[in-house]
Scaffold this motif. Sequence first.
Motif, PDB file in Angstrom:
ATOM      1  N   CYS A  64      -3.410  12.947  -2.816  1.00  0.00           N
ATOM      2  CA  CYS A  64      -3.057  14.133  -3.593  1.00  0.00           C
ATOM      3  C   CYS A  64      -1.596  14.053  -4.012  1.00  0.00           C
ATOM      4  O   CYS A  64      -0.709  13.911  -3.164  1.00  0.00           O
ATOM      5  N   LEU A  65      -1.342  14.154  -5.311  1.00  0.00           N
ATOM      6  CA  LEU A  65       0.005  14.025  -5.870  1.00  0.00           C
ATOM      7  C   LEU A  65       0.459  15.367  -6.441  1.00  0.00           C
ATOM      8  O   LEU A  65      -0.148  15.873  -7.379  1.00  0.00           O
ATOM      9  N   PRO A  66       1.544  15.947  -5.903  1.00  0.00           N
ATOM     10  CA  PRO A  66       1.972  17.289  -6.318  1.00  0.00           C
ATOM     11  C   PRO A  66       2.764  17.276  -7.619  1.00  0.00           C
ATOM     12  O   PRO A  66       3.094  16.221  -8.174  1.00  0.00           O
ATOM     13  N   GLY A  67       3.107  18.480  -8.081  1.00  0.00           N
ATOM     14  CA  GLY A  67       3.890  18.632  -9.299  1.00  0.00           C
ATOM     15  C   GLY A  67       5.380  18.511  -9.038  1.00  0.00           C
ATOM     16  O   GLY A  67       5.827  18.188  -7.933  1.00  0.00           O
ATOM     17  N   LEU A  68       6.166  18.777 -10.079  1.00  0.00           N
ATOM     18  CA  LEU A  68       7.624  18.658 -10.015  1.00  0.00           C
ATOM     19  C   LEU A  68       8.214  19.510  -8.895  1.00  0.00           C
ATOM     20  O   LEU A  68       7.925  20.701  -8.801  1.00  0.00           O
ATOM     21  N   GLY A  69       9.027  18.900  -8.069  1.00  0.00           N
ATOM     22  CA  GLY A  69       9.745  19.649  -7.054  1.00  0.00           C
ATOM     23  C   GLY A  69       8.917  20.087  -5.867  1.00  0.00           C
ATOM     24  O   GLY A  69       9.452  20.679  -4.935  1.00  0.00           O
ATOM     25  N   ALA A  70       7.623  19.798  -5.859  1.00  0.00           N
ATOM     26  CA  ALA A  70       6.767  20.197  -4.739  1.00  0.00           C
ATOM     27  C   ALA A  70       6.550  19.003  -3.816  1.00  0.00           C
ATOM     28  O   ALA A  70       6.734  17.851  -4.196  1.00  0.00           O
ATOM     29  N   SER A  71       6.155  19.291  -2.585  1.00  0.00           N
ATOM     30  CA  SER A  71       5.793  18.223  -1.655  1.00  0.00           C
ATOM     31  C   SER A  71       4.280  18.185  -1.499  1.00  0.00           C
ATOM     32  O   SER A  71       3.572  19.104  -1.929  1.00  0.00           O
ATOM     33  N   GLY A  72       3.795  17.133  -0.870  1.00  0.00           N
ATOM     34  CA  GLY A  72       2.368  17.048  -0.612  1.00  0.00           C
ATOM     35  C   GLY A  72       1.856  18.203   0.218  1.00  0.00           C
ATOM     36  O   GLY A  72       0.673  18.540   0.173  1.00  0.00           O
ATOM     37  N   ARG A  73       2.772  18.835   0.969  1.00  0.00           N
ATOM     38  CA  ARG A  73       2.381  19.959   1.814  1.00  0.00           C
ATOM     39  C   ARG A  73       1.847  21.135   1.001  1.00  0.00           C
ATOM     40  O   ARG A  73       1.143  21.992   1.520  1.00  0.00           O
ATOM     41  N   SER A  74       2.151  21.181  -0.302  1.00  0.00           N
ATOM     42  CA  SER A  74       1.634  22.277  -1.128  1.00  0.00           C
ATOM     43  C   SER A  74       0.116  22.250  -1.224  1.00  0.00           C
ATOM     44  O   SER A  74      -0.502  23.252  -1.584  1.00  0.00           O
ATOM     45  N   PHE A  75      -0.494  21.106  -0.873  1.00  0.00           N
ATOM     46  CA  PHE A  75      -1.957  21.010  -0.887  1.00  0.00           C
ATOM     47  C   PHE A  75      -2.576  21.481   0.428  1.00  0.00           C
ATOM     48  O   PHE A  75      -3.778  21.292   0.643  1.00  0.00           O
ATOM     49  N   ALA A  76      -1.800  22.085   1.310  1.00  0.00           N
ATOM     50  CA  ALA A  76      -2.322  22.550   2.601  1.00  0.00           C
ATOM     51  C   ALA A  76      -3.566  23.428   2.469  1.00  0.00           C
ATOM     52  O   ALA A  76      -4.465  23.353   3.315  1.00  0.00           O
ATOM     53  N   PRO A  77      -3.689  24.285   1.433  1.00  0.00           N
ATOM     54  CA  PRO A  77      -4.901  25.100   1.313  1.00  0.00           C
ATOM     55  C   PRO A  77      -6.178  24.291   1.107  1.00  0.00           C
ATOM     56  O   PRO A  77      -7.286  24.856   1.168  1.00  0.00           O
ATOM     57  N   MET A  78      -6.075  22.987   0.886  1.00  0.00           N
ATOM     58  CA  MET A  78      -7.270  22.152   0.766  1.00  0.00           C
ATOM     59  C   MET A  78      -7.812  21.766   2.139  1.00  0.00           C
ATOM     60  O   MET A  78      -8.791  21.018   2.227  1.00  0.00           O
ATOM     61  N   GLY A  79      -7.218  22.284   3.201  1.00  0.00           N
ATOM     62  CA  GLY A  79      -7.602  21.933   4.563  1.00  0.00           C
ATOM     63  C   GLY A  79      -9.092  21.945   4.860  1.00  0.00           C
ATOM     64  O   GLY A  79      -9.589  21.047   5.566  1.00  0.00           O
ATOM     65  N   PRO A  80      -9.871  22.937   4.374  1.00  0.00           N
ATOM     66  CA  PRO A  80     -11.307  22.936   4.679  1.00  0.00           C
ATOM     67  C   PRO A  80     -12.039  21.672   4.235  1.00  0.00           C
ATOM     68  O   PRO A  80     -13.112  21.361   4.771  1.00  0.00           O
ATOM     69  N   LEU A  81     -11.487  20.933   3.295  1.00  0.00           N
ATOM     70  CA  LEU A  81     -12.142  19.707   2.824  1.00  0.00           C
ATOM     71  C   LEU A  81     -11.879  18.520   3.743  1.00  0.00           C
ATOM     72  O   LEU A  81     -12.523  17.483   3.616  1.00  0.00           O
ATOM     73  N   ALA A  82     -10.921  18.692   4.681  1.00  0.00           N
ATOM     74  CA  ALA A  82     -10.529  17.567   5.538  1.00  0.00           C
ATOM     75  C   ALA A  82     -11.614  17.182   6.536  1.00  0.00           C
ATOM     76  O   ALA A  82     -11.529  16.118   7.151  1.00  0.00           O
TER      77      ALA A  82
END
Length: 295
Positions: A64-82
Amino acid sequence: MLDAASQSPRAPVPHRSPPLVPDLEDIQSGYEHLLHEERFVRGTPVRLFTFPGESVAVRRTVVCLPGLGASGRSFAPMGPLADELRLLLWTPPLSTPATHTPLQWNLAVLSHVEAGLPERFALVGSSYGSLLSIAYTLAHPERVKALVLVSPVASVHRIRRLALTLSTLVRSPKPLAYLMAPTVARVLGGPHLPPEGRAEIVREARRMSSMELLRRLRDVLAADYLHRLHELRVPTLIIQGGRDLLVPTRAARDVAEHIPGARMEVLREASHLPYMTHPQSFNNLVGDFLLHHAD
């Protein structure tokens, strides 16, 4: 015996709300459980976040590749897919060498053996991350199983005015840019971005220098992949927020129409960051799509 001072009523302690933006080290609830790893690729530190307890097969890896100025941690809400997908939440380097554009350097880092990525994987890219995902898939089609583009950036022609405005803003003195970060987060996330998500975006945006942000915006200004999108031969899902103020729906539709077989879904109430504001709807779409193409 009590003295007069001790008998007098105490003045009420004023209520103080927690700060809107925490310190860089203060991770908000909902984001603190991610595992953090740092890899050095071509001498560049890259932060990588994963979900605890993952035991999913490597063949189901999703980067997962985030947008400008964001970290990969911004995808944390995708946790249920893990539970069914091996999610690697990648954070591009905070700085890139002058010898390359940020896009060129990030492509080189992702492609390098030191990145530790499997031979084949799926890609989820948001905004600037979608530009990187498109460029990577065009350069390495044999490595990408499936592609999810969120608020896709493929050509500047539809977003030039806003990109120029943003490039002007980041030239402003650092204190002003620093203070503007919460407002930018609100624009990106819209009214549905929860406080912890806004804090996450602002904190990470403040890690990046104004010059690096400007260099990445120049990548966006130079982007013109629309004429090459027909070369993409991987299953592609495009997710667009109906209230995105940065990437118009018509621009996302342009991308979808130029990629053979691409499917487009619009989350009408979402803005630029649908995985943070509407995670259930986003995860349902992305989960079904990636599980179908992950093996």
